[in-house]
Design an enzyme around this catalytic site. Structure first.
Site, PDB file in Angstrom:
ATOM      1  N   SER A  97      -9.507   3.719  47.103  1.00  0.00           N
ATOM      2  CA  SER A  97      -8.982   3.912  48.454  1.00  0.00           C
ATOM      3  C   SER A  97      -8.092   2.750  48.873  1.00  0.00           C
ATOM      4  O   SER A  97      -8.328   1.595  48.498  1.00  0.00           O
ATOM      5  CB  SER A  97     -10.163   4.008  49.418  1.00  0.00           C
ATOM      6  OG  SER A  97      -9.721   3.867  50.742  1.00  0.00           O
ATOM      7  N   TYR A 155     -18.939   0.848  52.809  1.00  0.00           N
ATOM      8  CA  TYR A 155     -18.166   1.875  52.089  1.00  0.00           C
ATOM      9  C   TYR A 155     -16.981   1.229  51.358  1.00  0.00           C
ATOM     10  O   TYR A 155     -16.773   1.427  50.161  1.00  0.00           O
ATOM     11  CB  TYR A 155     -17.668   2.943  53.073  1.00  0.00           C
ATOM     12  CG  TYR A 155     -16.504   3.740  52.547  1.00  0.00           C
ATOM     13  CD1 TYR A 155     -16.709   4.777  51.640  1.00  0.00           C
ATOM     14  CD2 TYR A 155     -15.181   3.428  52.923  1.00  0.00           C
ATOM     15  CE1 TYR A 155     -15.623   5.483  51.128  1.00  0.00           C
ATOM     16  CE2 TYR A 155     -14.110   4.132  52.415  1.00  0.00           C
ATOM     17  CZ  TYR A 155     -14.340   5.149  51.524  1.00  0.00           C
ATOM     18  OH  TYR A 155     -13.268   5.844  51.005  1.00  0.00           O
ATOM     19  N   LYS A 213     -16.000   0.611  47.158  1.00  0.00           N
ATOM     20  CA  LYS A 213     -14.755   0.961  46.448  1.00  0.00           C
ATOM     21  C   LYS A 213     -14.275  -0.247  45.634  1.00  0.00           C
ATOM     22  O   LYS A 213     -13.843  -0.104  44.488  1.00  0.00           O
ATOM     23  CB  LYS A 213     -13.677   1.423  47.427  1.00  0.00           C
ATOM     24  CG  LYS A 213     -13.978   2.780  48.068  1.00  0.00           C
ATOM     25  CD  LYS A 213     -13.972   3.911  47.037  1.00  0.00           C
ATOM     26  CE  LYS A 213     -14.475   5.229  47.583  1.00  0.00           C
ATOM     27  NZ  LYS A 213     -14.750   6.242  46.562  1.00  0.00           N
TER      28      LYS A 213
HETATM   29  N1  UFG Z   1      -7.847   8.531  64.744  1.00  0.00           N
HETATM   30  C1  UFG Z   1      -7.772   8.870  66.080  1.00  0.00           C
HETATM   31  N2  UFG Z   1      -8.659   9.788  66.555  1.00  0.00           N
HETATM   32  C2  UFG Z   1      -9.602  10.376  65.785  1.00  0.00           C
HETATM   33  C3  UFG Z   1      -9.661  10.026  64.407  1.00  0.00           C
HETATM   34  C4  UFG Z   1      -8.768   9.088  63.929  1.00  0.00           C
HETATM   35  O1  UFG Z   1      -6.946   8.358  66.832  1.00  0.00           O
HETATM   36  O2  UFG Z   1     -10.386  11.184  66.283  1.00  0.00           O
HETATM   37  C5  UFG Z   1      -6.886   7.566  64.219  1.00  0.00           C
HETATM   38  C6  UFG Z   1      -7.530   6.317  63.657  1.00  0.00           C
HETATM   39  O3  UFG Z   1      -7.716   5.370  64.685  1.00  0.00           O
HETATM   40  C7  UFG Z   1      -6.520   5.889  62.623  1.00  0.00           C
HETATM   41  C8  UFG Z   1      -5.889   7.204  62.137  1.00  0.00           C
HETATM   42  O4  UFG Z   1      -6.209   8.158  63.126  1.00  0.00           O
HETATM   43  O5  UFG Z   1      -5.530   5.146  63.226  1.00  0.00           O
HETATM   44  C9  UFG Z   1      -6.461   7.682  60.821  1.00  0.00           C
HETATM   45  O6  UFG Z   1      -7.874   7.667  60.897  1.00  0.00           O
HETATM   46  P1  UFG Z   1      -8.791   8.350  59.795  1.00  0.00           P
HETATM   47  O7  UFG Z   1     -10.209   8.136  60.196  1.00  0.00           O
HETATM   48  O8  UFG Z   1      -8.339   9.740  59.528  1.00  0.00           O
HETATM   49  O9  UFG Z   1      -8.439   7.510  58.495  1.00  0.00           O
HETATM   50  P2  UFG Z   1      -8.564   5.948  58.216  1.00  0.00           P
HETATM   51  O10 UFG Z   1      -7.179   5.447  58.005  1.00  0.00           O
HETATM   52  O11 UFG Z   1      -9.404   5.263  59.195  1.00  0.00           O
HETATM   53  O12 UFG Z   1      -9.454   5.966  56.901  1.00  0.00           O
HETATM   54  C10 UFG Z   1      -9.062   6.718  55.810  1.00  0.00           C
HETATM   55  C11 UFG Z   1     -10.279   7.266  55.068  1.00  0.00           C
HETATM   56  C12 UFG Z   1     -11.098   6.179  54.501  1.00  0.00           C
HETATM   57  C13 UFG Z   1     -10.250   5.260  53.713  1.00  0.00           C
HETATM   58  C14 UFG Z   1      -9.071   4.791  54.487  1.00  0.00           C
HETATM   59  C15 UFG Z   1      -8.138   4.005  53.630  1.00  0.00           C
HETATM   60  O13 UFG Z   1     -11.066   8.018  55.956  1.00  0.00           O
HETATM   61  O14 UFG Z   1     -12.059   6.741  53.662  1.00  0.00           O
HETATM   62  O15 UFG Z   1      -8.342   5.883  54.996  1.00  0.00           O
HETATM   63  O16 UFG Z   1      -7.055   3.524  54.329  1.00  0.00           O
HETATM   64  F1  UFG Z   1     -10.972   4.191  53.315  1.00  0.00           F
END
Ligand code: UFG
Length: 341
Positions: free
Chosen positions: A126, A151, A155
């Site tokens: 990831s 988590y 990784k």
């Molecule tokens: N977000 C929102 N509202 C929500 C959900 C997410 O605004 O309800 C925003 C988050 O703050 C973030 C973006 O959308 O800015 C993406 O969030 P995600 O949770 O979809 O993804 P992340 O980038 O946090 O994490 C993902 C995977 C992880 C991985 C990571 C690596 O879920 O498993 O990318 O960068 F580790």
């Protein structure tokens, strides 16, 4: 050459799409999955899309004895390892679940691959390993940062386990694919993401809000140092991501000498903000997504996107599907599972 690939966690979101692409490329697959965070219906979806049969074994890769029986029963040279727990927040409250599941399943896989003389392992890593990078986009040489969740730590440790095992034993090849943000569904809408409970990830939250399952999308933070104040990520289409695994398998089975370990970023090379993504979803699908600004989510970084030059040059892979195609498929999948027109 044996053209069968073992896919651990192959009933899950990325695994099921990878199975479809491997079958389409002429491989046979055997899926090993304990269904802890996936549904058996995805196996039917894989069969319907490809018209091919798939061997499915319900097994926990942490159970070495049971997992060994998969090796007894099936010949394969290559394995793709998806089986792992993946909720960042849950990993903070239940760290041992994450260390046990994610480390033990990989250790068992590597050990059994050695014992049974199988060679190639693709590990599902990831972009989280980069943390908040000083320079964007990140390349594979960008230093990893200390993980901010168990988590993320698993990784990093799993990447190291694979790297060190390849170096030490001389009989294995390893590739770690560092995924950015996977989204979307198969264009047939027969397989897609099936989050349990309230989705943590952005796109399933968007599609569920549009479908009326959730009342309102919270956009976490609006004063990040980005052009529109919301976070920037590199959203990679699930079919493109699945195809990167086919490219990795082809590279490993292409007659190279044993004992190489490589890392590739798998993203689009383009950063998109949360607000841009929600707006694109509304535009493409002609639906409204209720939303509000909410406080920042703990642990989120402002921005990350990939430099994908290496995957282009070495794997001959690049992302091809447009954001519009991806968001269209994501919405058709959500409508299908909700029984909406
Ligand atoms: N977000 C929102 N509202 C929500 C959900 C997410 O605004 O309800 C925003 C988050 O703050 C973030 C973006 O959308 O800015 C993406 O969030 P995600 O949770 O979809 O993804 P992340 O980038 O946090 O994490 C993902 C995977 C992880 C991985 C990571 C690596 O879920 O498993 O990318 O960068 F580790």
């Amino acid at each position: 050459m044996n053209k069968r690939v073992l896919i651990t966690g192959g009933a899950g979101y990325i695994g099921s799409h990878t199975a479809v692409e491997l079958l389409g490329a002429g491989y046979d697959v055997v899926i090993a999955d304990n269904l802890s965070n996936s549904d058996i219906s995805s196996i039917e979806g894989i069969r319907s899309i490809t018209g091919r049969d798939v061997d499915f074994v319900e097994v926990d890769c942490c159970d070495r004895e049971a997992f060994a029986r998969v090796f007894e029963r099936y010949e394969f040279d290559s394995a793709i390892h998806f089986a792992a727990s993946k909720a960042v927040g849950e990993s903070v409250s239940e760290p041992l679940k994450y260390y046990r599941n994610n480390l033990l399943s990989l250790i068992n896989l590597v050990d059994l691959m050695r014992e049974y003389g199988r060679r190639n392992i693709v590990f599902s890593s990831s972009a989280t390993v980069y943390g908040e990078a000083e320079q964007l986009p990140v390349t594979e040489l960008t230093p990893r940062k200390s993980a901010t969740s168990p988590y993320g730590n698993t990784k990093q440790i799993c990447e190291d386990i694979l790297r060190d095992s390849v170096a030490a034993y001389g009989t294995l090849n390893g590739i770690s694919l560092r995924y950015f943000n996977p989204m979307g569904a198969h264009p047939s809408a027969l397989i897609g993401e099936l989050p349990r409970g309230v989705p943590n990830n952005l796109v399933p939250f968007i599609t569920q809000t549009a479908a009326g399952v959730r009342e309102c999308l919270s956009i976490f933070g609006d004063d990040y140092p980005t052009p529109d104040g919301s976070c920037i990520r590199d959203y990679i289409d699930i079919v493109d991501l699945a195809r990167a695994h086919v490219a990795a398998i082809e590279r490993m089975t292409g007659g190279r000498s044993k004992s190489s370990y490589e890392i590739f970023n798998i993203g689009t090379g383009r950063g998109v903000s949360v607000k841009e993504l929600v707006e694109a979803f509304e535009r493409v699908n002609g639906v409204k997504v209720n939303r509000r600004t909410a406080p920042k989510r703990a642990g989120d970084i402002a921005a990350i996107w990939a430099d994908t030059t290496l995957a282009g040059e070495e794997l001959g892979w690049k992302a091809e599907r447009s954001i519009e195609q991806t968001l269209d498929a994501a919405w058709r999948w959500e409508k299908r599972i909700r029984g909406l027109k």
